[in-house]
Motif scaffolding. Structure first.
Motif, short mmCIF file in Angstrom:
data_model
loop_
_atom_site.label_atom_id
_atom_site.label_comp_id
_atom_site.label_asym_id
_atom_site.label_seq_id
_atom_site.Cartn_x
_atom_site.Cartn_y
_atom_site.Cartn_z
N SER A 193 2.05 -1.08 -5.05
CA SER A 193 3.14 -0.84 -4.09
C SER A 193 3.39 0.65 -3.89
O SER A 193 3.68 1.10 -2.78
N PHE A 194 3.27 1.41 -4.98
CA PHE A 194 3.44 2.87 -4.87
C PHE A 194 2.39 3.45 -3.93
O PHE A 194 2.70 4.25 -3.04
N HIS A 195 1.15 3.07 -4.12
CA HIS A 195 0.08 3.60 -3.28
C HIS A 195 0.20 3.11 -1.84
O HIS A 195 -0.07 3.86 -0.89
N LYS A 196 0.63 1.88 -1.66
CA LYS A 196 0.83 1.36 -0.31
C LYS A 196 1.89 2.16 0.43
O LYS A 196 1.72 2.54 1.59
N LYS A 197 3.00 2.44 -0.25
CA LYS A 197 4.08 3.22 0.36
C LYS A 197 3.60 4.63 0.68
O LYS A 197 3.93 5.19 1.74
N ASN A 198 2.82 5.21 -0.22
CA ASN A 198 2.30 6.55 -0.02
C ASN A 198 1.35 6.62 1.17
O ASN A 198 1.24 7.65 1.84
N LEU A 199 0.69 5.49 1.45
CA LEU A 199 -0.27 5.44 2.56
C LEU A 199 0.36 4.97 3.86
O LEU A 199 -0.24 5.08 4.92
N ASP A 200 1.56 4.41 3.76
CA ASP A 200 2.25 3.86 4.93
C ASP A 200 1.42 2.77 5.60
O ASP A 200 1.30 2.70 6.82
N GLU A 201 0.83 1.90 4.75
CA GLU A 201 0.06 0.75 5.26
C GLU A 201 0.99 -0.47 5.26
O GLU A 201 1.03 -1.25 4.34
N GLY A 202 1.73 -0.62 6.33
CA GLY A 202 2.74 -1.68 6.39
C GLY A 202 2.20 -3.06 6.62
O GLY A 202 2.89 -4.06 6.44
N GLU A 203 0.93 -3.18 7.04
CA GLU A 203 0.38 -4.47 7.43
C GLU A 203 -0.02 -5.34 6.23
O GLU A 203 -0.14 -6.55 6.35
N ILE A 204 -0.26 -4.73 5.09
CA ILE A 204 -0.77 -5.47 3.94
C ILE A 204 0.36 -5.83 2.98
O ILE A 204 1.23 -5.01 2.68
N ASN A 205 0.37 -7.09 2.54
CA ASN A 205 1.34 -7.55 1.56
C ASN A 205 0.60 -8.17 0.38
O ASN A 205 -0.38 -8.91 0.57
N PHE A 206 1.06 -7.86 -0.82
CA PHE A 206 0.40 -8.35 -2.02
C PHE A 206 1.05 -9.65 -2.48
O PHE A 206 2.28 -9.77 -2.52
N ASN A 207 0.20 -10.61 -2.85
CA ASN A 207 0.66 -11.89 -3.38
C ASN A 207 0.45 -11.87 -4.88
O ASN A 207 -0.68 -12.00 -5.36
N LEU A 208 1.53 -11.67 -5.63
CA LEU A 208 1.43 -11.57 -7.08
C LEU A 208 1.19 -12.96 -7.68
O LEU A 208 1.96 -13.89 -7.45
N VAL A 209 0.08 -13.08 -8.44
CA VAL A 209 -0.26 -14.36 -9.07
C VAL A 209 -0.48 -14.14 -10.56
O VAL A 209 -0.81 -13.04 -11.00
N LYS A 210 -0.31 -15.20 -11.33
CA LYS A 210 -0.45 -15.07 -12.79
C LYS A 210 -1.91 -15.02 -13.23
O LYS A 210 -2.22 -14.45 -14.28
N ASP A 211 -2.79 -15.61 -12.42
CA ASP A 211 -4.22 -15.60 -12.76
C ASP A 211 -5.03 -15.91 -11.52
O ASP A 211 -4.49 -16.25 -10.45
N ALA A 212 -6.35 -15.80 -11.64
CA ALA A 212 -7.24 -15.99 -10.49
C ALA A 212 -7.16 -17.41 -9.94
O ALA A 212 -7.31 -17.62 -8.73
N ALA A 213 -6.93 -18.37 -10.82
CA ALA A 213 -6.86 -19.77 -10.37
C ALA A 213 -5.70 -20.01 -9.42
O ALA A 213 -5.73 -20.96 -8.63
N SER A 214 -4.68 -19.16 -9.48
CA SER A 214 -3.50 -19.32 -8.63
C SER A 214 -3.60 -18.57 -7.32
O SER A 214 -2.65 -18.57 -6.52
N ALA A 215 -4.71 -17.92 -7.07
CA ALA A 215 -4.87 -17.09 -5.87
C ALA A 215 -4.77 -17.92 -4.60
O ALA A 215 -5.32 -19.01 -4.50
N HIS A 216 -4.07 -17.37 -3.61
CA HIS A 216 -3.94 -18.01 -2.30
C HIS A 216 -5.14 -17.61 -1.45
O HIS A 216 -5.43 -16.42 -1.32
N PRO A 217 -5.83 -18.55 -0.82
CA PRO A 217 -7.05 -18.22 -0.08
C PRO A 217 -6.84 -17.38 1.16
O PRO A 217 -7.80 -16.81 1.68
N LYS A 218 -5.60 -17.26 1.64
CA LYS A 218 -5.33 -16.50 2.85
C LYS A 218 -4.41 -15.31 2.61
O LYS A 218 -3.77 -14.80 3.52
N ARG A 219 -4.36 -14.86 1.36
CA ARG A 219 -3.52 -13.71 1.01
C ARG A 219 -4.31 -12.70 0.19
O ARG A 219 -5.36 -13.02 -0.38
N VAL A 220 -3.80 -11.46 0.14
CA VAL A 220 -4.35 -10.45 -0.75
C VAL A 220 -3.65 -10.62 -2.09
O VAL A 220 -2.48 -10.27 -2.24
N ASN A 221 -4.34 -11.18 -3.05
CA ASN A 221 -3.74 -11.54 -4.33
C ASN A 221 -3.88 -10.39 -5.34
O ASN A 221 -4.86 -9.64 -5.29
N ILE A 222 -2.92 -10.29 -6.23
CA ILE A 222 -3.01 -9.29 -7.29
C ILE A 222 -2.54 -9.89 -8.61
O ILE A 222 -1.54 -10.62 -8.66
#
Length: 358
Positions: A54-83
């Motif tokens: 989030s710090f780097h995103k704010k520093n870059l002013d890339e407003g289009e990307i949103n991070f989907n916080l997941v507990k593990d890879a198995a919980s990743a959403h197929p249509k989101r940028v997961n972290i």
């Protein structure tokens, strides 16, 4: 067989390690994933830290990307940028500076991603650049990613292939001092690396009968022994044996004339004798689009052909093209490898399956 069919039908789960948090890793990751259309190609799973992202995103002013916080890879959403958070501790960011905190965070992300690779929770891995000094510890005593990955997969011999469009350059010897190169070049090593390269070109890149060029070690490829005898005593005999086994290998060629004349365009891959012999011309030709692929391992791993670039950190000046191409290549190889396994699963070996070069 059924598992491979399922893998080729669904989207690739692409793991991404954040690398050194004080370099340009997050910048190129965020820029590469900012276009939502990329989510049609694969499901990204970043191994990192949501607050740092989030710090780097704010520093870059890339407003289009949103991070989907997941507990593990198995919980990743197929249509989101997961972290996935690799640590619950807050991490101090010092842009452009090498710190122990950054080294530890890079290793934590790498270890978690590789564990998921081994467990097949992700299908391929793209690694953002690390600092090879601050990551050193009792758990990481290696010159770089390639050697670390080899150790995690039973010490299997890997091969570094630099890729840009149709140019593929492999290095016979890796991260070693130049004065040790000649003593490391053996017939056994060359035959082994040629086999790894040929197999990768077939299974990972879908090339049926690859043509491989091999460079000489010395100026003018030894000039008939006048400038060195490695070509006559080691390289040429090894190539003769490789050809006898069915590989389409050619050389040894003088490196300067080979690249200077554009001869690389006639081959599917080139083998250089040492790191800079191959990477210097490669980076001159590829500009900022080169990708490093680690062949020979049971997993797929790529990375951009650049380092942490501390001098660019936080300035929004880094090109995302190498990282974007690294993601594309990793996804492509994962699909091609799965398709190759399906196609060859029940193939019966036959005599003269790999005829020698005419």
């Amino acid at each position: 067989m059924e598992a491979e069919n399922q893998k080729t039908e669904r989207k690739i789960r692409l793991g991404i390690t954040h690398g050194d948090i004080n370099g340009i890793g997050y910048e190129v990751i965020i820029k590469s994933l900012a276009d939502p259309r990329i989510l049609e190609l694969f499901t990204p799973i970043i191994y990192g830290h949501s607050k740092v992202a989030s710090f780097h995103k704010k520093n870059l002013d890339e407003g289009e990307i949103n991070f989907n916080l997941v507990k593990d890879a198995a919980s990743a959403h197929p249509k989101r940028v997961n972290i996935v958070n690799c640590t619950e501790q807050d991490l101090k960011i010092d842009l452009g500076i090498s710190t122990d905190v950054a080294g530890k965070a890079a290793l934590q992300a790498l270890e978690m991603a590789v564990s998921d690779l081994k467990a097949e929770r992700i299908d391929a891995l793209v690694t953002a650049p690390i600092n090879k000094q601050n990551i050193q510890s009792k758990d990481f005593d290696f010159p770089g990613h390639t050697e670390y990955l080899s150790s995690r997969f039973d010490g299997i011999e890997p091969l570094m292939i630099m890729v840009w469009q149709q140019l593929r350059v492999a290095t016979l010897t890796g991260h070693i001092p130049l004065q040790e190169v000649s003593s490391r070049i053996t017939e056994k090593l060359l035959l082994n690396k040629l086999a790894i390269l040929n197999n990768s070109l077939v299974a990972d890149f879908g090339i049926i009968r690859p043509k491989i060029a091999v460079l000489g070690l010395n100026p003018h490829a030894g000039d008939g022994g006048l400038l060195g005898n490695e070509e006559q005593e080691v390289i040429a005999p090894a190539l003769a044996k490789a050809r006898a086994s069915g590989l389409l290998v050619f050389g040894p060629y003088p490196a300067d004339g080979f690249f200077g004349a554009g001869s690389w365009k006639k081959y599917d891959a080139v083998v250089s004798m040492y790191h800079d012999q191959g990477l210097a011309p490669f980076k001159s030709i590829a500009f900022d689009g080169g990708v490093n692929y680690t062949a020979g391992l049971p997993i797929v791993r790529t990375s951009p052909a650049h380092g942490t670039a501390y001098e660019l950190a936080g300035k929004n000046l880094a090109s995302a093209e190498p990282f974007r191409q690294a993601m594309y290549l990793a996804a492509d190889i994962a699909r091609t490898r799965s398709e190759h396994k399906l196609l060859t699963a029940n193939v019966l070996s036959t005599p003269n399956q790999h005829p020698a070069n005419e």
